[in-house]
Design an enzyme around this catalytic site. Structure first.
Site, PDB file in Angstrom:
ATOM      1  NE  ARG A  36     -29.321  40.253 -12.374  1.00 43.36           N
ATOM      2  CZ  ARG A  36     -29.369  40.445 -11.066  1.00 43.36           C
ATOM      3  NH1 ARG A  36     -29.116  39.443 -10.238  1.00 43.36           N
ATOM      4  NH2 ARG A  36     -29.671  41.626 -10.566  1.00 43.36           N
ATOM      5  CG  HIS A  66     -40.596  39.528  -6.834  1.00 44.42           C
ATOM      6  ND1 HIS A  66     -40.411  39.247  -8.168  1.00 44.42           N
ATOM      7  CD2 HIS A  66     -41.204  40.739  -6.779  1.00 44.42           C
ATOM      8  CE1 HIS A  66     -40.886  40.266  -8.887  1.00 44.42           C
ATOM      9  NE2 HIS A  66     -41.376  41.180  -8.070  1.00 44.42           N
ATOM     10  CE1 TYR A  69     -35.703  41.335 -11.165  1.00 43.43           C
ATOM     11  CE2 TYR A  69     -33.524  40.310 -11.249  1.00 43.43           C
ATOM     12  CZ  TYR A  69     -34.404  41.204 -10.675  1.00 43.43           C
ATOM     13  OH  TYR A  69     -33.996  41.956  -9.614  1.00 43.43           O
ATOM     14  CG  HIS A 106     -43.049  41.543 -12.466  1.00 41.58           C
ATOM     15  ND1 HIS A 106     -41.845  42.047 -12.881  1.00 41.58           N
ATOM     16  CD2 HIS A 106     -43.237  42.026 -11.217  1.00 41.58           C
ATOM     17  CE1 HIS A 106     -41.330  42.799 -11.919  1.00 41.58           C
ATOM     18  NE2 HIS A 106     -42.142  42.796 -10.905  1.00 41.58           N
ATOM     19  CD  GLU A 142     -44.710  44.134  -8.790  1.00 48.45           C
ATOM     20  OE1 GLU A 142     -44.163  43.054  -8.511  1.00 48.45           O
ATOM     21  OE2 GLU A 142     -44.111  45.228  -8.801  1.00 48.45           O
ATOM     22  CG  ASP A 176     -44.130  48.584  -7.923  1.00 45.32           C
ATOM     23  OD1 ASP A 176     -43.972  49.815  -8.005  1.00 45.32           O
ATOM     24  OD2 ASP A 176     -43.182  47.775  -7.863  1.00 45.32           O
ATOM     25  CG  HIS A 179     -44.564  48.717 -11.278  1.00 43.22           C
ATOM     26  ND1 HIS A 179     -44.570  47.353 -11.140  1.00 43.22           N
ATOM     27  CD2 HIS A 179     -43.256  49.087 -11.247  1.00 43.22           C
ATOM     28  CE1 HIS A 179     -43.323  46.896 -11.045  1.00 43.22           C
ATOM     29  NE2 HIS A 179     -42.516  47.929 -11.091  1.00 43.22           N
ATOM     30  CG  HIS A 213     -43.596  45.629  -4.586  1.00 47.00           C
ATOM     31  ND1 HIS A 213     -43.458  44.940  -5.769  1.00 47.00           N
ATOM     32  CD2 HIS A 213     -43.419  44.729  -3.586  1.00 47.00           C
ATOM     33  CE1 HIS A 213     -43.228  43.664  -5.498  1.00 47.00           C
ATOM     34  NE2 HIS A 213     -43.205  43.509  -4.176  1.00 47.00           N
ATOM     35  CG  ASP A 226     -40.411  48.850 -13.787  1.00 47.59           C
ATOM     36  OD1 ASP A 226     -40.232  49.402 -12.682  1.00 47.59           O
ATOM     37  OD2 ASP A 226     -40.486  47.617 -13.918  1.00 47.59           O
ATOM     38  CG  HIS A 228     -38.339  50.511  -8.686  1.00 50.15           C
ATOM     39  ND1 HIS A 228     -38.369  49.320  -8.009  1.00 50.15           N
ATOM     40  CD2 HIS A 228     -39.252  50.391  -9.684  1.00 50.15           C
ATOM     41  CE1 HIS A 228     -39.257  48.516  -8.568  1.00 50.15           C
ATOM     42  NE2 HIS A 228     -39.800  49.136  -9.587  1.00 50.15           N
ATOM     43  CD  GLU A 258     -40.199  45.407  -5.652  1.00 51.09           C
ATOM     44  OE1 GLU A 258     -40.347  44.188  -5.782  1.00 51.09           O
ATOM     45  OE2 GLU A 258     -40.792  46.238  -6.359  1.00 51.09           O
TER      46      GLU A 258
HETATM   47 ZN    ZN Z   1     -41.852  43.111  -8.968  1.00 52.75          ZN
HETATM   48 MN    MN Z   2     -42.533  45.842  -7.616  1.00 51.34          MN
HETATM   49 MN    MN Z   3     -40.390  47.270 -11.146  1.00 42.62          MN
END
Ligand code: ZN
Ligand code: MN
Ligand code: MN
Length: 279
Positions: A36, A66, A69, A106, A142, A176, A179, A213, A226, A228, A258
């Site tokens: 973050r 990964h 963010y 991403h 991704e 993913d 996604h 993912h 988006d 999950h 995830e």
């Molecule tokens: Zn991701």
């Molecule tokens: Mn993902």
């Molecule tokens: Mn996502």
């Protein structure tokens, strides 16, 4: 079977390996720092050694990093772009230090400036980072859910980025499922999965598919949401995941959860569900 989850590094980074083992994962994903914030402390030599020691002791061959963010490698804004590029370089270095095979990124958002600019910026970021860091880490782009201004929800967009990459052996794709479904690629039946993967193959090439993912989707097909969901509880559903796990192009790839952690489930319950559907 290479099945795992995104595990926390809370405490020290080697604790991620303990958590993966406690969950009986055979692979796993992690952030190498607090996801973050922009700033990260350099990894200490002892931390790296302890992480690698546990990887070896517990028998892990492959783990995935990964990106945090905040970075947006497709950003047309010069300041964000620069900070994002620095993060990408840093994360590529850190993944290398920890001997992680892949770094998932991403693709990002063009912030309203248009797909062409986003694609150009994303490729420029990856090329610059790869030119500055020379290690064995492979960058995995991704696919996105297709939220407003996002870059890389269509296979065609990803292909356009890949076409601009100057280091073809150092890039691949992380698919993913949430996604993809949200972006309009159906995964609910064997036939739908075969069609989606045929598209992927014709446009990108399945040899570039390196990791998956596995997330169910709260949103409907083509919803661009988006969000999950626990495996089997979302709009892709149990049948979709059973068929995915039995697809020859998916079955042997690193499969990483995830999924949410809430009153209806956690990684342990989702891993159990996956193992049940995998048989
Ligand atoms: Zn991701
Ligand atoms: Mn993902
Ligand atoms: Mn996502």
């Amino acid at each position: 079977m290479l099945l795992g989850a995104h595990v926390s590094i809370s405490g020290t980074i080697d604790r991620a390996v303990d958590r993966a083992r406690e969950l009986k994962c055979t692979t796993f994903q992690l952030f190498t720092r607090n996801p973050r914030g922009w700033k990260a402390k350099k990894l200490k030599k002892e931390e790296i050694e302890e992480f690698k020691r546990k990887m070896k002791e517990y028998g892990y061959g492959l783990a995935v990093s990964h990106m945090p963010y905040l970075p947006n490698i497709s950003s047309p804004l010069i300041q964000t772009y620069k900070k994002s590029l620095s993060s990408l370089i840093e994360e590529l270095e850190r993944a290398g230090e920890l001997s992680l095979k892949y770094l998932v990124v991403h693709i990002g958002s063009h912030l309203g400036k248009g797909l062409d600019i986003g694609i150009k910026k994303a490729a420029e970021s990856v090329n610059t980072a790869l030119s500055k860091v020379n290690n064995d880490v492979v960058v995995l782009l991704e696919n996105m859910a297709g939220q407003r201004n996002s870059v890389g929800s269509r296979f065609e967009d990803i292909k356009r980025i890949l076409n601009l990459i100057e280091y073809p052996d150092r890039v691949g794709v992380c698919f993913d499922t949430c996604h993809a479904f949200a972006a309009g690629y159906d995964l609910r039946t064997r036939e739908a999965i075969e069609n989606t993967l045929r598209d992927f193959d014709e446009i990108i090439g399945l040899r570039l598919l390196k990791a998956v993912h596995i997330n169910d989707s709260k949103g409907d097909l083509g919803s661009h949401l988006d969000r999950h969901e626990h495996i089997g509880m979302g709009k892709i559903g149990e049948n979709g995941f059973r068929e995915l796990f039995h697809n020859k192009y998916i079955r042997d790839l690193p499969l990483i959860l995830e999924t949410p952690v809430d009153s209806r489930g956690n990684f342990a319950t989702n891993l159990a569900k996956c193992r049940e559907l995998y048989i």
